[in-house]
Design a protein around this motif. Structure first.
Motif, PDB file in Angstrom:
ATOM      1  N   ILE A   1       0.824  -1.217   0.000  1.00 52.17           N
ATOM      2  CA  ILE A   1       0.000   0.000   0.000  1.00 52.17           C
ATOM      3  C   ILE A   1       0.857   1.266   0.000  1.00 52.17           C
ATOM      4  O   ILE A   1       0.504   2.261  -0.642  1.00 52.17           O
ATOM      5  CB  ILE A   1      -1.007  -0.006   1.182  1.00 52.17           C
ATOM      6  CG1 ILE A   1      -1.929   1.223   1.118  1.00 52.17           C
ATOM      7  CG2 ILE A   1      -0.310  -0.108   2.508  1.00 52.17           C
ATOM      8  CD1 ILE A   1      -2.748   1.357  -0.154  1.00 52.17           C
ATOM      9  N   LEU A   2       1.996   1.256   0.670  1.00 46.54           N
ATOM     10  CA  LEU A   2       2.836   2.454   0.685  1.00 46.54           C
ATOM     11  C   LEU A   2       3.347   2.771  -0.713  1.00 46.54           C
ATOM     12  O   LEU A   2       3.229   3.905  -1.193  1.00 46.54           O
ATOM     13  CB  LEU A   2       4.016   2.274   1.640  1.00 46.54           C
ATOM     14  CG  LEU A   2       5.010   3.437   1.664  1.00 46.54           C
ATOM     15  CD1 LEU A   2       4.344   4.724   2.134  1.00 46.54           C
ATOM     16  CD2 LEU A   2       6.223   3.106   2.530  1.00 46.54           C
ATOM     17  N   ARG A   3       3.902   1.773  -1.384  1.00 47.32           N
ATOM     18  CA  ARG A   3       4.442   2.002  -2.727  1.00 47.32           C
ATOM     19  C   ARG A   3       3.322   2.377  -3.700  1.00 47.32           C
ATOM     20  O   ARG A   3       3.503   3.236  -4.567  1.00 47.32           O
ATOM     21  CB  ARG A   3       5.181   0.753  -3.206  1.00 47.32           C
ATOM     22  CG  ARG A   3       5.772   0.882  -4.601  1.00 47.32           C
ATOM     23  CD  ARG A   3       6.844   1.974  -4.674  1.00 47.32           C
ATOM     24  NE  ARG A   3       7.115   2.358  -6.068  1.00 47.32           N
ATOM     25  CZ  ARG A   3       7.109   3.600  -6.509  1.00 47.32           C
ATOM     26  NH1 ARG A   3       6.867   4.614  -5.701  1.00 47.32           N
ATOM     27  NH2 ARG A   3       7.354   3.857  -7.768  1.00 47.32           N
ATOM     28  N   ALA A   4       2.149   1.746  -3.556  1.00 49.41           N
ATOM     29  CA  ALA A   4       1.025   2.071  -4.443  1.00 49.41           C
ATOM     30  C   ALA A   4       0.561   3.506  -4.219  1.00 49.41           C
ATOM     31  O   ALA A   4       0.240   4.222  -5.180  1.00 49.41           O
ATOM     32  CB  ALA A   4      -0.124   1.097  -4.216  1.00 49.41           C
ATOM     33  N   SER A   5       0.540   3.956  -2.970  1.00 47.90           N
ATOM     34  CA  SER A   5       0.126   5.338  -2.707  1.00 47.90           C
ATOM     35  C   SER A   5       1.145   6.316  -3.290  1.00 47.90           C
ATOM     36  O   SER A   5       0.783   7.367  -3.830  1.00 47.90           O
ATOM     37  CB  SER A   5      -0.069   5.580  -1.208  1.00 47.90           C
ATOM     38  OG  SER A   5       1.145   5.487  -0.506  1.00 47.90           O
ATOM     39  N   HIS A   6       2.435   5.952  -3.220  1.00 49.92           N
ATOM     40  CA  HIS A   6       3.459   6.793  -3.843  1.00 49.92           C
ATOM     41  C   HIS A   6       3.311   6.805  -5.365  1.00 49.92           C
ATOM     42  O   HIS A   6       3.525   7.841  -6.007  1.00 49.92           O
ATOM     43  CB  HIS A   6       4.855   6.299  -3.450  1.00 49.92           C
ATOM     44  CG  HIS A   6       5.240   6.694  -2.065  1.00 49.92           C
ATOM     45  ND1 HIS A   6       6.472   6.417  -1.517  1.00 49.92           N
ATOM     46  CD2 HIS A   6       4.557   7.357  -1.089  1.00 49.92           C
ATOM     47  CE1 HIS A   6       6.530   6.906  -0.283  1.00 49.92           C
ATOM     48  NE2 HIS A   6       5.381   7.457  -0.005  1.00 49.92           N
ATOM     49  N   LEU A   7       2.945   5.658  -5.928  1.00 51.15           N
ATOM     50  CA  LEU A   7       2.738   5.581  -7.374  1.00 51.15           C
ATOM     51  C   LEU A   7       1.594   6.507  -7.800  1.00 51.15           C
ATOM     52  O   LEU A   7       1.689   7.211  -8.821  1.00 51.15           O
ATOM     53  CB  LEU A   7       2.446   4.136  -7.775  1.00 51.15           C
ATOM     54  CG  LEU A   7       2.294   3.839  -9.267  1.00 51.15           C
ATOM     55  CD1 LEU A   7       3.574   4.182 -10.019  1.00 51.15           C
ATOM     56  CD2 LEU A   7       1.941   2.357  -9.469  1.00 51.15           C
ATOM     57  N   ALA A   8       0.512   6.517  -7.020  1.00 51.53           N
ATOM     58  CA  ALA A   8      -0.605   7.421  -7.322  1.00 51.53           C
ATOM     59  C   ALA A   8      -0.154   8.880  -7.268  1.00 51.53           C
ATOM     60  O   ALA A   8      -0.528   9.699  -8.119  1.00 51.53           O
ATOM     61  CB  ALA A   8      -1.757   7.181  -6.349  1.00 51.53           C
ATOM     62  N   MET A   9       0.674   9.216  -6.278  1.00 50.24           N
ATOM     63  CA  MET A   9       1.216  10.580  -6.174  1.00 50.24           C
ATOM     64  C   MET A   9       2.070  10.921  -7.396  1.00 50.24           C
ATOM     65  O   MET A   9       1.951  12.014  -7.970  1.00 50.24           O
ATOM     66  CB  MET A   9       2.067  10.715  -4.912  1.00 50.24           C
ATOM     67  CG  MET A   9       1.302  10.793  -3.607  1.00 50.24           C
ATOM     68  SD  MET A   9       2.500  10.992  -2.240  1.00 50.24           S
ATOM     69  CE  MET A   9       1.394  11.370  -0.881  1.00 50.24           C
ATOM     70  N   GLU A  10       2.948   9.988  -7.778  1.00 49.01           N
ATOM     71  CA  GLU A  10       3.815  10.222  -8.942  1.00 49.01           C
ATOM     72  C   GLU A  10       2.979  10.457 -10.200  1.00 49.01           C
ATOM     73  O   GLU A  10       3.288  11.348 -11.009  1.00 49.01           O
ATOM     74  CB  GLU A  10       4.745   9.016  -9.133  1.00 49.01           C
ATOM     75  CG  GLU A  10       5.786   8.861  -8.023  1.00 49.01           C
ATOM     76  CD  GLU A  10       6.420   7.480  -7.989  1.00 49.01           C
ATOM     77  OE1 GLU A  10       6.262   6.713  -8.968  1.00 49.01           O
ATOM     78  OE2 GLU A  10       7.072   7.158  -6.985  1.00 49.01           O
ATOM     79  N   ARG A  11       1.918   9.677 -10.359  1.00 45.43           N
ATOM     80  CA  ARG A  11       1.052   9.831 -11.525  1.00 45.43           C
ATOM     81  C   ARG A  11       0.326  11.176 -11.511  1.00 45.43           C
ATOM     82  O   ARG A  11       0.150  11.809 -12.559  1.00 45.43           O
ATOM     83  CB  ARG A  11       0.037   8.680 -11.563  1.00 45.43           C
ATOM     84  CG  ARG A  11       0.656   7.341 -11.950  1.00 45.43           C
ATOM     85  CD  ARG A  11      -0.311   6.195 -11.740  1.00 45.43           C
ATOM     86  NE  ARG A  11       0.265   4.952 -12.263  1.00 45.43           N
ATOM     87  CZ  ARG A  11      -0.211   3.743 -11.983  1.00 45.43           C
ATOM     88  NH1 ARG A  11      -1.269   3.603 -11.185  1.00 45.43           N
ATOM     89  NH2 ARG A  11       0.363   2.671 -12.482  1.00 45.43           N
TER      90      ARG A  11
END
Length: 210
Positions: free
Chosen positions: A90-100
């Motif tokens: 979940i941490l990496r996925a939330s960062h991925l959403a931020m990057e996008r």
């Protein structure tokens, strides 16, 4: 009660940065649905009144402010899917959403204020992590409002397709009713299988079928 201000943005502007984006995510805790992020570049001469941490606002106030922010600021919203949450964590996925979300901003910002204590590794722009940023920075507060409103709309739509879990009111969070529905109705394709309450039910089902 502390309310966010524009001081962190002014500090960045004093260093020569002009397009400062606040970045925040919502939806780390739910058992179902995507994690969503927003990036917002406020116009310093046209900041909507009443911006605050989205959790401190009513749903009606959030919706009204989100519409104002989208009309008066530069805004982008992005998501990471349940599949990405289960594959990455979940941490990496939330960062991925931020990057996008940041990548979708046009024009691109030249400085980022990011809610939390970590700067996502995929962000290469100058950035500052701000703990409890949605209560400190107007730009991050604006991003928190937009992200929350967009994600809540997604969960209302999903609730129409999968009634009984209460997603239209609990947004996928593990409320008592949601947990009871998981036991009674089972796991949907929109549930996060890596999250313990969902994983445990799937394990129980597997054990019974074996």
């Amino acid at each position: 009660m502390n309310t966010p201000d524009y001081n962190l943005e002014q500090e960045a502007r004093a260093q020569g940065y002009l397009r400062i984006a606040g970045v925040d995510e919502v939806g780390r805790g739910p058992l179902a649905g995507p994690v969503s992020a927003a990036a917002v570049i406020l116009n310093p001469d046209d900041i909507p009144a009443g911006l605050n941490d989205s959790k401190k606002l009513t749903a009606r106030a959030r919706a009204a402010l989100a519409a104002e922010i989208e009309a008066r600021a530069t805004v982008a919203v992005a998501h990471a899917s349940v599949e990405e949450i289960d594959t990455l964590n979940i941490l990496r996925a939330s960062h991925l959403a931020m990057e996008r979300a940041v990548a979708a901003l046009s024009p691109q910002p030249d400085f980022l204020l990011i809610d939390g204590n970590m700067i996502p590794r995929g962000l290469t722009l100058p950035a500052r992590a701000v703990v409890k940023g949605d209560a400190r920075s107007l730009s991050i507060a604006a991003a928190s409002i937009v992200a929350k409103v967009w994600r809540d709309r997604i969960m209302v739509d999903l609730a129409q397709q999968f009634p009984g879990y209460g997603w239209e009111t609990n947004a996928g969070y593990p409320s008592k009713a949601h947990r009871a529905a998981l036991q009674n109705l089972g796991v949907t394709p929109h549930h996060r299988r890596s999250f313990k309450p969902v994983h445990n039910i799937l394990y129980q089902e597997k054990t019974v079928s074996d």
